[in-house]
Design a protein around this motif. Structure first.
Motif, PDB file in Angstrom:
ATOM      1  N   GLU A 131       0.848  -1.185   0.000  1.00 39.13           N
ATOM      2  CA  GLU A 131       0.000   0.000   0.000  1.00 39.13           C
ATOM      3  C   GLU A 131       0.884   1.236   0.000  1.00 39.13           C
ATOM      4  OE1 GLU A 131      -3.169   0.144  -0.322  1.00 39.13           O
ATOM      5  OE2 GLU A 131      -3.780  -1.921   0.069  1.00 39.13           O
ATOM      6  N   GLY A 132       0.414   2.300  -0.678  1.00 37.11           N
ATOM      7  CA  GLY A 132       1.115   3.574  -0.621  1.00 37.11           C
ATOM      8  C   GLY A 132       2.104   3.779  -1.753  1.00 37.11           C
ATOM      9  N   THR A 133       2.873   4.849  -1.615  1.00 37.13           N
ATOM     10  CA  THR A 133       3.864   5.240  -2.614  1.00 37.13           C
ATOM     11  C   THR A 133       5.198   5.502  -1.931  1.00 37.13           C
ATOM     12  OG1 THR A 133       2.138   6.288  -3.965  1.00 37.13           O
ATOM     13  CG2 THR A 133       4.414   6.893  -4.439  1.00 37.13           C
ATOM     14  N   LEU A 134       6.226   4.791  -2.353  1.00 36.87           N
ATOM     15  CA  LEU A 134       7.539   4.900  -1.728  1.00 36.87           C
ATOM     16  C   LEU A 134       8.579   5.392  -2.726  1.00 36.87           C
ATOM     17  CD1 LEU A 134       7.768   1.528   0.271  1.00 36.87           C
ATOM     18  CD2 LEU A 134       7.043   3.765   1.121  1.00 36.87           C
ATOM     19  N   LEU A 135       9.438   6.290  -2.245  1.00 34.74           N
ATOM     20  CA  LEU A 135      10.654   6.643  -2.972  1.00 34.74           C
ATOM     21  C   LEU A 135      11.766   5.781  -2.397  1.00 34.74           C
ATOM     22  CD1 LEU A 135      12.389   8.498  -4.832  1.00 34.74           C
ATOM     23  CD2 LEU A 135      12.671  10.002  -2.843  1.00 34.74           C
ATOM     24  N   VAL A 136      12.397   4.973  -3.242  1.00 34.82           N
ATOM     25  CA  VAL A 136      13.433   4.055  -2.764  1.00 34.82           C
ATOM     26  C   VAL A 136      14.712   4.277  -3.571  1.00 34.82           C
ATOM     27  CG1 VAL A 136      11.666   2.344  -2.186  1.00 34.82           C
ATOM     28  CG2 VAL A 136      12.892   2.160  -4.360  1.00 34.82           C
ATOM     29  N   GLY A 137      15.816   3.786  -3.023  1.00 34.26           N
ATOM     30  CA  GLY A 137      17.054   3.897  -3.768  1.00 34.26           C
ATOM     31  C   GLY A 137      18.208   3.214  -3.075  1.00 34.26           C
ATOM     32  N   PHE A 138      19.283   2.986  -3.834  1.00 31.03           N
ATOM     33  CA  PHE A 138      20.522   2.476  -3.251  1.00 31.03           C
ATOM     34  C   PHE A 138      21.698   3.148  -3.935  1.00 31.03           C
ATOM     35  CE2 PHE A 138      19.760  -0.565  -6.723  1.00 31.03           C
ATOM     36  CZ  PHE A 138      21.012  -0.671  -7.319  1.00 31.03           C
ATOM     37  N   VAL A 139      22.838   3.137  -3.244  1.00 25.42           N
ATOM     38  CA  VAL A 139      24.051   3.779  -3.739  1.00 25.42           C
ATOM     39  C   VAL A 139      25.118   2.716  -3.942  1.00 25.42           C
ATOM     40  CG1 VAL A 139      25.842   5.499  -3.276  1.00 25.42           C
ATOM     41  CG2 VAL A 139      23.490   5.904  -2.502  1.00 25.42           C
ATOM     42  N   THR A 140      25.763   2.742  -5.086  1.00 24.91           N
ATOM     43  CA  THR A 140      26.801   1.758  -5.381  1.00 24.91           C
ATOM     44  C   THR A 140      28.097   2.106  -4.657  1.00 24.91           C
ATOM     45  OG1 THR A 140      27.617   2.958  -7.319  1.00 24.91           O
ATOM     46  CG2 THR A 140      25.829   1.384  -7.675  1.00 24.91           C
ATOM     47  N   SER A 141      29.005   1.133  -4.610  1.00 23.76           N
ATOM     48  CA  SER A 141      30.353   1.414  -4.140  1.00 23.76           C
ATOM     49  C   SER A 141      31.052   2.256  -5.194  1.00 23.76           C
ATOM     50  CB  SER A 141      31.107   0.104  -3.874  1.00 23.76           C
ATOM     51  OG  SER A 141      31.093  -0.718  -5.021  1.00 23.76           O
ATOM     52  N   ASN A 142      32.265   2.729  -4.873  1.00 23.41           N
ATOM     53  CA  ASN A 142      32.944   3.711  -5.729  1.00 23.41           C
ATOM     54  C   ASN A 142      32.918   3.328  -7.211  1.00 23.41           C
ATOM     55  OD1 ASN A 142      33.592   5.250  -3.503  1.00 23.41           O
ATOM     56  ND2 ASN A 142      35.528   4.184  -3.164  1.00 23.41           N
ATOM     57  N   PRO A 143      32.442   4.238  -8.078  1.00 20.70           N
ATOM     58  CA  PRO A 143      31.898   5.560  -7.750  1.00 20.70           C
ATOM     59  C   PRO A 143      30.495   5.447  -7.144  1.00 20.70           C
ATOM     60  CG  PRO A 143      31.647   5.148 -10.088  1.00 20.70           C
ATOM     61  CD  PRO A 143      32.442   3.988  -9.536  1.00 20.70           C
ATOM     62  N   ASN A 144      30.136   6.397  -6.296  1.00 26.54           N
ATOM     63  CA  ASN A 144      28.875   6.330  -5.555  1.00 26.54           C
ATOM     64  C   ASN A 144      27.707   6.819  -6.406  1.00 26.54           C
ATOM     65  OD1 ASN A 144      30.873   7.448  -2.868  1.00 26.54           O
ATOM     66  ND2 ASN A 144      30.147   5.365  -3.145  1.00 26.54           N
ATOM     67  N   LYS A 145      27.183   5.921  -7.220  1.00 31.21           N
ATOM     68  CA  LYS A 145      26.052   6.248  -8.098  1.00 31.21           C
ATOM     69  C   LYS A 145      24.741   5.860  -7.428  1.00 31.21           C
ATOM     70  CE  LYS A 145      24.148   5.471 -12.721  1.00 31.21           C
ATOM     71  NZ  LYS A 145      24.347   4.816 -14.050  1.00 31.21           N
ATOM     72  N   LEU A 146      23.767   6.771  -7.483  1.00 32.97           N
ATOM     73  CA  LEU A 146      22.449   6.524  -6.894  1.00 32.97           C
ATOM     74  C   LEU A 146      21.500   5.953  -7.935  1.00 32.97           C
ATOM     75  CD1 LEU A 146      20.271   6.844  -4.647  1.00 32.97           C
ATOM     76  CD2 LEU A 146      19.897   9.173  -5.536  1.00 32.97           C
ATOM     77  N   PHE A 147      20.845   4.826  -7.587  1.00 32.74           N
ATOM     78  CA  PHE A 147      19.748   4.276  -8.371  1.00 32.74           C
ATOM     79  C   PHE A 147      18.477   4.479  -7.550  1.00 32.74           C
ATOM     80  CE2 PHE A 147      23.417   2.168 -10.076  1.00 32.74           C
ATOM     81  CZ  PHE A 147      23.152   2.003 -11.426  1.00 32.74           C
ATOM     82  N   THR A 148      17.513   5.217  -8.089  1.00 30.08           N
ATOM     83  CA  THR A 148      16.316   5.547  -7.309  1.00 30.08           C
ATOM     84  C   THR A 148      15.065   5.415  -8.169  1.00 30.08           C
ATOM     85  OG1 THR A 148      15.315   7.239  -5.875  1.00 30.08           O
ATOM     86  CG2 THR A 148      16.507   8.006  -7.821  1.00 30.08           C
ATOM     87  N   LYS A 149      13.935   5.156  -7.495  1.00 33.16           N
ATOM     88  CA  LYS A 149      12.690   4.899  -8.220  1.00 33.16           C
ATOM     89  C   LYS A 149      11.511   5.179  -7.287  1.00 33.16           C
ATOM     90  CE  LYS A 149      10.662   2.944 -11.919  1.00 33.16           C
ATOM     91  NZ  LYS A 149      10.832   3.459 -13.303  1.00 33.16           N
TER      92      LYS A 149
END
Length: 216
Positions: A122-140
């Motif tokens: 239920e609901g709406t979530l903003l989620v994400g994770f950050v990789t090891s170097n380089p620190n790239k954000l993947f979000t959805k």
């Protein structure tokens, strides 16, 4: 000689990759806190198979909403790992129910021993994770029925961006995935990390570091 070294390195790497939650060599090993047991697997003693019942593979209560009001962050996480559910021992899985108040946050954290697969109920979530170097954000942004995976060991988060409560369930690829909440670990360790280390690491004034350490 070089080939031998390469083979040795590859063998060591393979051994390290396989060093957590190994495949079981029996049908099950229901955990029991009994030092008289002769079998000790994955940090737990095994219950005598002759005394195992269906209840050892049963857990109830995940239908009950968590108390998000008890958290400053507006979240409640009910992790069902081997310590709560002995039947999970050696099976390499665990489960969590995550409740979110409006704008509740499951803060940046890692699971050192498990990949996490999250499904929004239920609901709406903003989620994400950050990789090891380089620190790239993947979000959805996730809505009801959406699924997202957080790779093992990487910093990740979930944030309820809606005005209503949200609910998600997570499956984790370890019977005991562990959790390291970044802010708690850095500013709330016991004993505390030397403030001079944090001042230099985060480029903060001492007063800010002192304030943050008091919060945790």
């Amino acid at each position: 000689m070089m080939k031998v070294v390469i083979v040795a390195i590859l063998a060591l790497a393979t051994a390290l990759v396989s060093a957590y939650d190994p495949s079981p060599l029996q049908d099950f090993c229901v955990a029991i806190n009994n030092t008289d047991s002769a079998v000790f697997v994955n940090g737990k003693f095994c219950k005598d198979p002759a005394t195992v019942t269906a209840n050892d593979f049963f857990f109830c209560g995940l239908n009950i909403p968590g108390n998000t009001a008890a958290s400053k962050l507006g979240t409640s996480v009910n992790l069902v790992d081997v310590n709560k559910f002995p039947g999970l021992n050696t099976l390499g899985i665990s489960l969590a129910r995550i409740d979110f108040a409006p704008y509740g946050l499951n803060p940046p954290h890692t699971h050192p021993r498990g990949t996490e697969l999250l499904v929004v109920i239920e609901g709406t979530l903003l989620v994400g994770f950050v990789t090891s170097n380089p620190n790239k954000l993947f979000t959805k942004v996730l809505n009801k029925g959406d699924v997202f995976v957080f790779p093992i060991g990487l910093i990740h988060f979930q944030f309820n961006i809606g005005e209503t409560n949200a609910l998600a369930f997570s499956g984790l690829s370890s019977q005991n995935p562990g959790v390291i909440t970044i802010a708690n670990a850095v500013f709330g360790s016991n004993p505390p990390i030397n403030p001079d280390v944090l001042i230099k690491a985060f480029q903060l004034e001492k007063s800010v570091v002192d304030y943050l350490q008091k919060q945790f």
